[in-house]
Design a protein around this motif. Structure first.
Motif, PDB file in Angstrom:
ATOM      1  N   GLN A   1     -22.630 -19.675  22.492  1.00  0.00           N
ATOM      2  CA  GLN A   1     -22.997 -21.073  22.270  1.00  0.00           C
ATOM      3  C   GLN A   1     -24.382 -21.280  22.867  1.00  0.00           C
ATOM      4  O   GLN A   1     -24.536 -21.520  24.060  1.00  0.00           O
ATOM      5  N   PRO A   2     -25.426 -21.191  22.041  1.00  0.00           N
ATOM      6  CA  PRO A   2     -26.787 -21.334  22.556  1.00  0.00           C
ATOM      7  C   PRO A   2     -27.151 -22.804  22.791  1.00  0.00           C
ATOM      8  O   PRO A   2     -26.634 -23.704  22.127  1.00  0.00           O
ATOM      9  N   ALA A   3     -28.056 -23.014  23.735  1.00  0.00           N
ATOM     10  CA  ALA A   3     -28.555 -24.355  24.049  1.00  0.00           C
ATOM     11  C   ALA A   3     -29.749 -24.673  23.158  1.00  0.00           C
ATOM     12  O   ALA A   3     -30.781 -23.994  23.234  1.00  0.00           O
ATOM     13  N   HIS A   4     -29.622 -25.701  22.323  1.00  0.00           N
ATOM     14  CA  HIS A   4     -30.720 -26.025  21.411  1.00  0.00           C
ATOM     15  C   HIS A   4     -31.824 -26.830  22.091  1.00  0.00           C
ATOM     16  O   HIS A   4     -32.915 -26.954  21.552  1.00  0.00           O
TER      17      HIS A   4
ATOM     18  N   LEU B   1     -23.947 -25.979  29.646  1.00  0.00           N
ATOM     19  CA  LEU B   1     -23.443 -24.614  29.534  1.00  0.00           C
ATOM     20  C   LEU B   1     -23.155 -24.006  30.899  1.00  0.00           C
ATOM     21  O   LEU B   1     -22.197 -23.234  31.053  1.00  0.00           O
ATOM     22  N   GLU B   2     -23.943 -24.336  31.895  1.00  0.00           N
ATOM     23  CA  GLU B   2     -23.656 -23.859  33.256  1.00  0.00           C
ATOM     24  C   GLU B   2     -22.314 -24.405  33.737  1.00  0.00           C
ATOM     25  O   GLU B   2     -21.529 -23.687  34.379  1.00  0.00           O
TER      26      GLU B   2
ATOM     27  N   GLY C   1     -31.138 -20.478  26.151  1.00  0.00           N
ATOM     28  CA  GLY C   1     -30.102 -19.766  26.881  1.00  0.00           C
ATOM     29  C   GLY C   1     -28.796 -19.946  26.144  1.00  0.00           C
ATOM     30  O   GLY C   1     -28.751 -20.567  25.068  1.00  0.00           O
ATOM     31  N   ALA C   2     -27.701 -19.422  26.699  1.00  0.00           N
ATOM     32  CA  ALA C   2     -26.425 -19.517  25.984  1.00  0.00           C
ATOM     33  C   ALA C   2     -25.255 -19.203  26.900  1.00  0.00           C
ATOM     34  O   ALA C   2     -25.391 -18.469  27.884  1.00  0.00           O
TER      35      ALA C   2
ATOM     36  N   SER D   1     -22.135 -17.138  16.488  1.00  0.00           N
ATOM     37  CA  SER D   1     -22.744 -18.172  17.325  1.00  0.00           C
ATOM     38  C   SER D   1     -22.638 -19.538  16.669  1.00  0.00           C
ATOM     39  O   SER D   1     -22.655 -19.661  15.443  1.00  0.00           O
ATOM     40  N   SER D   2     -22.510 -20.550  17.510  1.00  0.00           N
ATOM     41  CA  SER D   2     -22.594 -21.949  17.077  1.00  0.00           C
ATOM     42  C   SER D   2     -23.112 -22.736  18.261  1.00  0.00           C
ATOM     43  O   SER D   2     -22.546 -22.655  19.345  1.00  0.00           O
TER      44      SER D   2
END
Length: 433
Positions: A136-139, A147-148, A180-181, A287-288
């Motif tokens: 799950q990447p941070a856009h 995400l952290e 990041g992800a 990924s999403s």
């Protein structure tokens, strides 16, 4: 099923999955009266996984599917195997449902992808399964805080997760658009229609009966049993499972009013040349990202990029979707900016206002898991195992998904239109920190 009978059924959506899945198992319409321990309405991954897990334990199960195995959302989605919810992180679930039910739900989610791939390997299901993980990447840079938080909550529950920096996710995806992800090792991707058909084959080999072209017309309680009628037959069983999710219709009217149906579109490109394909998602992960209006990306075995979107548009809008999705692809992967799009298809997602799945009791010995909110492949297959436990006496309020009372929403058809319109607002919010 004979060729003549097969031709009389509705055709699968003209998708990449229908074009590349192996032949389905031979099935037939129900043309007799049967008795079973459990009758299952719906031949998607939930119903077929339930039948397989029940058959493994010697529980006689009959599946009634109106069209073909995997005809609905199970065969039309993107094929991502994701062991989390789109909304509902572990701490929030525990706060909402309590320490027992909440942690049970978290464990169910955490293990759902592993259970799915283990089942695929156990029965040798030919569905292009790749378990290289899900990201799950941070856009936006600000989404790394979210995400952290998720990383901490999941790793405290023994999930095999990593927090990747921008360089690490760029190396996995072949694009530098992310900051990041969150990466979870157990995730991956499949051909979802092939998986549904493979579950049907495995269930039948274990002794379950799967009937296609056999819509459930009526459900009645007769003494201590349930009777489900089809156009040419009927099944009487001690227990009933309704596993129709976003394709729930008038069979249980109140059930259909508990969810909002959203149209989800999928798109696949023309196969990429080998050197280009090696630069697009070189790790072959799923990924999403963190957008509310998701950007999902994955590849298939032939080097096609598969992506999609939930759109605030009516059906049959391919002419508008193609350029819009092509722009998305070009922004992430400039090397395939002008790649031809070969397939565009759609299916329904069952959504709820709080974006959480649930289990409904629909009578004595009758149950319906519903509203996976876009996470139906892993959760539906894992729910099949839970339903086998339930068939052996496990209380419905002790299953992996929370039991909730049926509360029909008023004006549910209007809510569907409003939900589509709300996607426009989501895109606006996605541009903000």
């Amino acid at each position: 099923m004979s060729d003549a009978a097969s031709q009389s059924l509705p055709a699968h959506a003209p998708s990449l999955w229908a074009a590349t899945a192996p032949p389905p198992p031979q099935t037939a319409e129900l043309r007799e009266s049967l008795k079973a321990d459990v009758v299952i309405v719906g031949g998607g991954v939930t119903g077929l996984s339930a039948a397989l897990h029940m058959a493994e334990r010697g529980i006689s199960a009959v599946v009634l599917e109106a069209a073909r195995a995997g005809f609905g959302g199970s065969g039309r989605n993107s094929g991502h195997i994701i062991p989390t919810l789109a909304a509902g992180d572990p701490d929030a679930l525990v706060a909402k449902f309590g320490p027992d039910a909440g942690e049970r739900m978290v464990a169910f989610l955490r293990d759902s992808a592993s259970l799915t791939f283990d089942l695929i390997r156990k029965y040798g299901i030919d569905c292009d399964a790749v378990q290289n993980g899900w990201a799950q990447p941070a856009h936006r840079a600000s989404r790394m805080k979210l995400l952290e938080k998720r990383y901490g909550e999941w790793t405290r529950r023994q999930a095999r997760a990593e927090l990747l920096d921008s360089g690490e996710i760029a190396a996995k995806l072949g694009t530098d658009i992310y900051h990041g992800a969150l990466f979870i090792e157990s995730g991956g991707h499949v051909n979802p229609l092939a998986l549904a058909q493979g579950l049907a084959k495995a269930a039948m080999e274990q002794g379950a009966k799967v009937f296609t072209g056999s819509p459930a017309l009526t459900v009645t309680r007769e003494g201590s049993a349930w009777r489900v009628t089809t156009p040419q037959g009927q099944v009487t069983a001690d227990r009933l499972v309704v596993a129709t999710n976003a394709y729930t219709g008038a069979l249980i009217p109140a059930l259909a009013k508990t969810l909002v149906r959203i149209i989800n579109y999928q798109v696949s490109t023309h196969p990429m040349a080998a050197d280009i394909a090696a630069s697009v998602i070189p790790s072959d992960i799923s990924s999403s990202d963190t957008r509310r209006d998701l950007y999902p990306f994955r590849k298939d075995r032939a080097g096609r990029l598969v992506t999609g979107a939930t759109l605030a548009l009516p059906l049959n809008m391919d002419s508008r979707i193609r350029p819009w999705i092509a722009e998305r692809i070009g922004n992430a992967f400039p090397q395939i900016r002008d790649r031809r799009l070969d397939y565009v298809w759609n299916g329904r997602i069952a959504m709820t206002p709080n974006r959480l799945p649930r289990v409904h009791s629909i009578g004595p010995g009758a149950i319906s898991p519903i509203a996976y909110n876009g996470r139906g492949m892993a959760l539906g297959i894992a729910m099949g195992k839970e339903l086998a436990d339930w068939a052996q006496g496990k209380p419905d309020d002790a299953l992996g998904l929370p039991k909730m009372e049926i509360e029909p929403m008023p004006f549910v058809s209007s809510l569907g239109r409003l939900a589509q319109a709300a996607l426009v607002r989501y895109r606006q919010l996605d541009q903000r920190d």
